[in-house]
Design an enzyme around this catalytic site. Structure first.
Site, PDB file in Angstrom:
ATOM      1  N   HIS A 289       0.678  -1.348   0.070  1.00 45.02           N
ATOM      2  CA  HIS A 289      -0.025   0.236   0.057  1.00 45.02           C
ATOM      3  C   HIS A 289       0.926   1.216   0.096  1.00 45.02           C
ATOM      4  CE1 HIS A 289       0.270   1.151   4.434  1.00 45.02           C
ATOM      5  NE2 HIS A 289       0.134   0.077   4.436  1.00 45.02           N
ATOM      6  N   ASP A 301       5.970   0.834   6.640  1.00 47.10           N
ATOM      7  CA  ASP A 301       4.747   0.500   6.338  1.00 47.10           C
ATOM      8  C   ASP A 301       4.133   1.745   5.461  1.00 47.10           C
ATOM      9  OD1 ASP A 301       2.126  -0.231   6.833  1.00 47.10           O
ATOM     10  OD2 ASP A 301       2.052   0.417   8.771  1.00 47.10           O
ATOM     11  N   GLU A 335      -4.986   1.777   2.523  1.00 41.86           N
ATOM     12  CA  GLU A 335      -4.963   0.609   3.478  1.00 41.86           C
ATOM     13  C   GLU A 335      -5.436   1.105   4.846  1.00 41.86           C
ATOM     14  OE1 GLU A 335      -3.498  -2.594   6.086  1.00 41.86           O
ATOM     15  OE2 GLU A 335      -3.040  -0.688   6.046  1.00 41.86           O
TER      16      GLU A 335
END
Lengths: 470, 470
Positions: A289, A301, A335
């Site tokens: 993502h 992340d 996400e």
């Protein structure tokens, strides 16, 4: 260490383990068939360490909060990177997302008393949180360890800030299990407290480290519950606040949050592929993502997941490895606020005539691989990758088993795609997750590249062989 | 990532792999017998993360170069830490070691020309290197990629600085193999060049990273070869120097090194144990080395190994787990200059009446465990630990195989002890190895603790069961 016969020791381990694998029928054949491809991917990948350069490029945009200008810039950049890597059918697909704005940085402090000054607390608004009233709010604090405790407060919560202070259970070896065991406070804590009349919540940051970095993340307001401000408090500050409340149960905390939800906007997923030579409508998808939290550039992340997927395709392309079926990279938007990008992708009219046979998601950090989860139990996808486990072991993949997938590919898996995920070492992940510490420097170039190589092998083999019964 | 059913995915992997293990006869029994002990070690170890605090204490002494005052201070501190942790028979054992002194920091630069200024190079003397003459030396440079190339230079090397510039092969997945494939330049390069008349050597640092940190390490002067000064040059500077030499083959480099060997001094190993309840003369040894290089505090190399060994014993002690045979921690002195501490320990008269059944060495960095090497192929030690592999997997130990050992325990292994080693993730190790980057902050508390727990399980099980045939 100085020098020792390290090679011999590792060889001994590998030799010892080989017979268990060779017993599987067909395994030696499959390994022989793909040994050369794996070897070329290994050499090209590790020599170039390009995944980390892709990651640097993605992170150069800055934090990529869903709905932000930076997220849109990241989509445009991603299309450039995909085209530059020689991918085909590079395009964006629209996704309608929510736009939440943090506004000015959060502030919090235990109010001063005659005996001591104010004690500042390191906090950050949770994603989706409303702001405090102008000038902030000041209220006494009640500490709880669970949603149940918060609900049981009843009228005792009225007018107070509820402080969720249950740490991740560090005795668990699996960090994701510890995270899963504590995340309900962040996701559902605000509404649980609001139903008892609380005016705000503070939630202990979800990390094993006791430092002063707050870790943000999504909250979910339940329909019917008042929407109250919610902030993550750094773990060290949570410890301090908890200790102070034992001395001063009526201590008051001032909280200033500036978050607001600004409705729906249109953003996009970024898509590129290597079209299959024989069955281009059958697709092996590698996803990550593109959106991130806004306290850092979201390197682990999940720039790492996008970069690894792109590098996997770029390696196949560089080596002239065009499989029978299509291998597609998708950088999903949003996400972090609930997976709208994944749902939009699956529901798009562009999916007509396409069949996703594998949907891999990389969203567990850019650390060294330790395992590969692929396919449903008993599936041909699992069987085929298990047959290659001796080839995968040098990349860190010590085990191949069923599982995989994630938030973004769940709609595809629900429609029949086999899930997959490279499983990285998770021990350091929550140190940086959703915090200011999730920086480019925190991602190790070789470790990320090993993930990309494993993804390339997975994609090539399953796009070549398919997932049907042998 | 946001939230997903991470637990289920991991459980699926574990379940899938279990049957392969259960087929071994006796495995379920052994696992059942030790499940509770492993569980207690897990909970106590991860809750406390004390290994990293031991490491911080050891590193608080500073760099611990063999023969230095800091190394001696580290011995004294280690005895304190061992006693404080409740170990028994805590004592030091003398070791005669060489004392090498780096002196003032090394300097190097490509000499200026009319067209450009001097170009500084980041260098550090190799351990054991002699210094340059007063005022340094300046000479033209000849670049080679191997010892053979250096030997083949013949008279062309006379009066020159030989520059070894073969990088670690980054295409290899196993960093120790890449290190082993390049370390001959550092260890033997000086003498090989000296035999051809070279006046000094520069050796490319042994790391995958292209940064400006030189990585030192031991060299070995061969008898009969002139002893010439030798320095590690940072990888980025080696790249730069190599490129410059292609433009300016006659470029000259000035090198100032201040190293000197100051003869023999007496240092010590530090020893502590939990005496066996039934066969105290049979010993399971957990070792690391207390000395370090002097460019940093040697946190990974090898305060981590000492701290993990101490924590393993401290955990057994805390939980009241006294096995039938003795478990002993040994912090060896002088691994980095050749393992004199290991040889002195094995040769000590104190060993009379003792039998070392297992000799484990931790000297591969304090990273997350990925495997366990133990015992000779077919040995009962290997069989016993393999039977427990399902219990070890949650700690990261994906494979149990034969092997282990290291420089310090080699003399014990030669006398019949079964070797052992926890194998950590090695991908980041050479980034920091022997350089200024090997700091306390580079060691992850949970990852190191997982090593300590695996060591505690290994020590307890083999001290309880012994290594004889079942």
């Amino acid at each position: 260490m100085r020098r020792q016969n390290a090679g011999a020791l590792f060889v001994a381990l590998a030799v010892c383990l080989a017979p268990a694998c060779a017993r599987r029928s067909g395994a030696p054949d499959a390994a022989a068939r793909y040994r050369d491809v794996v070897d070329r991917l290994r050499a090209a990948g590790l020599a170039g360490e390009r995944a980390h350069r892709f990651l640097e490029r993605i992170c150069s945009v800055g934090p990529r909060l869903t709905g932000s200008a930076e997220a849109d810039a990241a989509v445009a950049l991603s299309l450039e990177l995909m085209s530059g890597a020689g991918l085909e059918n590079v395009h964006s697909e629209p996704v309608e997302v929510g736009r939440w704005v943090r506004g000015r940085a959060a502030e919090a402090a235990v109010a001063p008393t005659a005996a001591r000054p104010a004690l500042p607390l390191a906090v950050a608004a949770l994603g989706g949180s409303v702001g405090t009233p102008d000038g902030g709010l000041t209220a006494p604090v009640v500490e709880v360890r669970s949603l149940d405790e918060a609900a049981a407060l009843g009228p005792k919560a009225a007018g107070r800030i509820v402080f969720y202070n249950r740490p991740m259970d560090r005795r668990l070896t699996e960090p994701f299990a510890a995270y899963g065991g504590a995340a309900d406070q962040r996701v559902a804590g605000a509404s649980a407290a609001a139903r008892s009349g609380a005016v705000a919540v503070l939630v202990r940051s979800l990390t094993f480290r006791e430092d002063r970095h707050p870790h943000t993340g999504m909250l979910r307001y339940e329909p019917g519950a008042p929407e109250i401000p919610a902030a993550a408090v750094a773990a060290a500050d949570a410890d301090r606040l908890g200790a102070l409340l034992r001395e001063e149960p009526e201590a008051r905390v001032t909280l200033i949050l500036d978050g607001r939800n600004e409705g729906r906007v249109v953003s996009a997923n970024a898509v590129g592929e290597i079209a299959g030579s024989e069955r281009p409508d059958e697709i092996v998808l590698l996803g990550g993502h593109l959106d991130s939290w806004d306290l850092s550039v979201g390197a682990h992340d999940d720039a790492a997941g996008c970069a690894a997927a792109l590098e996997a395709l770029a390696l196949l392309r560089d080596l002239g490895l065009r499989p029978k079926r299509t291998v597609r990279a998708v950088f999903f938007m949003d996400e972090e606020f609930g997976g709208t990008g994944g749902r939009a992708y699956a529901a798009s009219p562009l999916r007509q005539g396409e069949r996703h046979i594998v949907a891999a998601e990389s969203d567990r950090g850019g650390f060294v691989p330790v395992g590969l989860a692929v396919g449903r139990p008993g599936s041909a996808a699992l069987e085929r990758m298990t047959a290659l486990r001796d080839l995968l072991r040098p990349f860190g993949v010590a085990a191949v088993g069923p599982g995989g997938g994630g938030v973004d590919v769940a709609p595809l898996v629900a429609k029949g795609a086999e899930p997959a995920a490279v499983l990285p070492n998770a021990q350091p992940y929550f140190d940086v997750h959703h915090s200011a510490l999730d920086t480019v420097a925190a991602v190790h170039p070789r470790e990320l590249e090993l993930q990309a190589i494993v993804l390339a092998v997975l994609a090539y083999v399953l796009a070549q062989e398919g997932v049907g019964a042998p």
